[in-house]
Design a protein around this motif. Sequence first.
Motif, PDB file in Angstrom:
ATOM      1  N   VAL A 148       0.820  -1.216   0.000  1.00  0.00           N
ATOM      2  CA  VAL A 148       0.000   0.000   0.000  1.00  0.00           C
ATOM      3  C   VAL A 148       0.858   1.272   0.000  1.00  0.00           C
ATOM      4  O   VAL A 148       0.344   2.352  -0.257  1.00  0.00           O
ATOM      5  N   VAL A 176      -5.741   0.420  -4.255  1.00  0.00           N
ATOM      6  CA  VAL A 176      -5.636  -0.571  -3.175  1.00  0.00           C
ATOM      7  C   VAL A 176      -6.900  -1.418  -3.127  1.00  0.00           C
ATOM      8  O   VAL A 176      -6.852  -2.658  -3.032  1.00  0.00           O
ATOM      9  N   LEU A 193      -1.189  -6.314   5.026  1.00  0.00           N
ATOM     10  CA  LEU A 193      -0.798  -5.016   4.449  1.00  0.00           C
ATOM     11  C   LEU A 193       0.706  -4.822   4.598  1.00  0.00           C
ATOM     12  O   LEU A 193       1.263  -5.007   5.681  1.00  0.00           O
ATOM     13  N   TYR A 201       0.873   6.074   5.379  1.00  0.00           N
ATOM     14  CA  TYR A 201       0.003   5.989   4.192  1.00  0.00           C
ATOM     15  C   TYR A 201      -0.766   7.296   3.983  1.00  0.00           C
ATOM     16  O   TYR A 201      -1.266   7.893   4.935  1.00  0.00           O
TER      17      TYR A 201
END
Length: 442
Positions: A148, A176, A193, A201
């Motif tokens: 991610v 994603v 993840l 993120y």
Amino acid sequence: MSSKVAFYTLGCKLNFSETSTIARSFENEGFDRVDFSEEADIYVINTCSVTENADKRFRTIVKQSQKGNPDAFVIAVGCYAQLKPEELADVDGVDLVLGATEKFKITDYLNDLTKNDRGEVHSCEIDEADFYVGSYAIGDRTRAFLKVQDGCDYKCTYCTIPLARGISRSDTLENVMHNAAEISSKGIKEIVLTGVNIGDYGKGEFGNKRHEHTFLDLVKALDQVEGIHRLRISSIEPNLLKNETIDFVAQSNSFVPHFHVPLQSGSDTILKLMRRRYLTNLYVERIARIKRTMPYACIGVDVIVGFPGETDEHFLETYNFLNELDISYLHVFTYSERDNTLAAEMEGVVPKNVRAKRSKMLRGLSAKKRRAFYENQLGSVRTVLFEGENKSGYIHGFTENYIKVKAPWNPELVNTLHEVELTKIDEDGLVRFEFVSSKVLA
């Protein structure tokens, strides 16, 4: 006849997810993927540079590929390839070295597969690694690693990852979710993840610094993905693991009560030398919050021993700090000097035999912590996702809170979720169980 390509991945889950993306680009070009132990026309080695050991392993893997086919074309990609491309190019048998941005365009470099006397290097300046390539890996039939985020803006004094991977940048939430849906459509039950600094993120979407979404936004969105029964946060910095995220995981549909929170040292003096972005008091607060909201949560901890300036007193501070914390296991790293890091120039170098002794002590503590955590869970009812491999007549699986269980091999259990009662710890340290009912949960 199609050319054959084989892959070998060193290092982290993020590397595994990127290897899968690179492999799919070969498959799209008509290559047949084979196991690394088989004869192939091209061998791709995805490198790691976090430890000295990973550097040494690279040479061994190259030799292994040459045994499989001395005429094969050998390509090095990954962090070590970005940091020391010329060094890799000099390794006997290596034909092509691709840096951080070039590895995702790997098939563009395959016009001529003639063996080279020395590896050809295509490597950008790391400042140019400002775009994002999404990826995911399906390690087995039960779980997938979903990337991610990439890169890191932190400047920890021991770490080369910002030099190898560039600035922090994130995938779009839309992409994603698309990848998660694709994983779900393959019948996979669990997503892990991954990224370099996943708590960051939302920063640097495609190289800019807009914060369009936060890590909490990501977690909330993924919790709604249909068909995925488990979501696991792989590793997240303590200063970025916010209370709102912990509280959301505690009541979410799919996120499991398992956190991996790097500490690196239990001494504030050493944390400051490492330029970590927190001190031990914040770490204590985070662990307490997790245990308050999810008493049965599994908590893993990264710790580095033998950092320059770490005296016996500093090490005992770390040992005692970890011993008193309500955690479940440790990942112990023995400090190794990396070129172009501030730590490599620091005074107070710890002798290697002392580093090894400290590492052994913490590994012993980890075994004790894991045993205590497992014992504490005996008699509880948990959900197990069974894996796909027959290991010496046994099938293994993990509970939602990361307890490893075993049972006699039964192919019907592969990639299914069952409710079980944990009954006893076997001689090998794994947990035995009894099925609560014959009903398959998923």
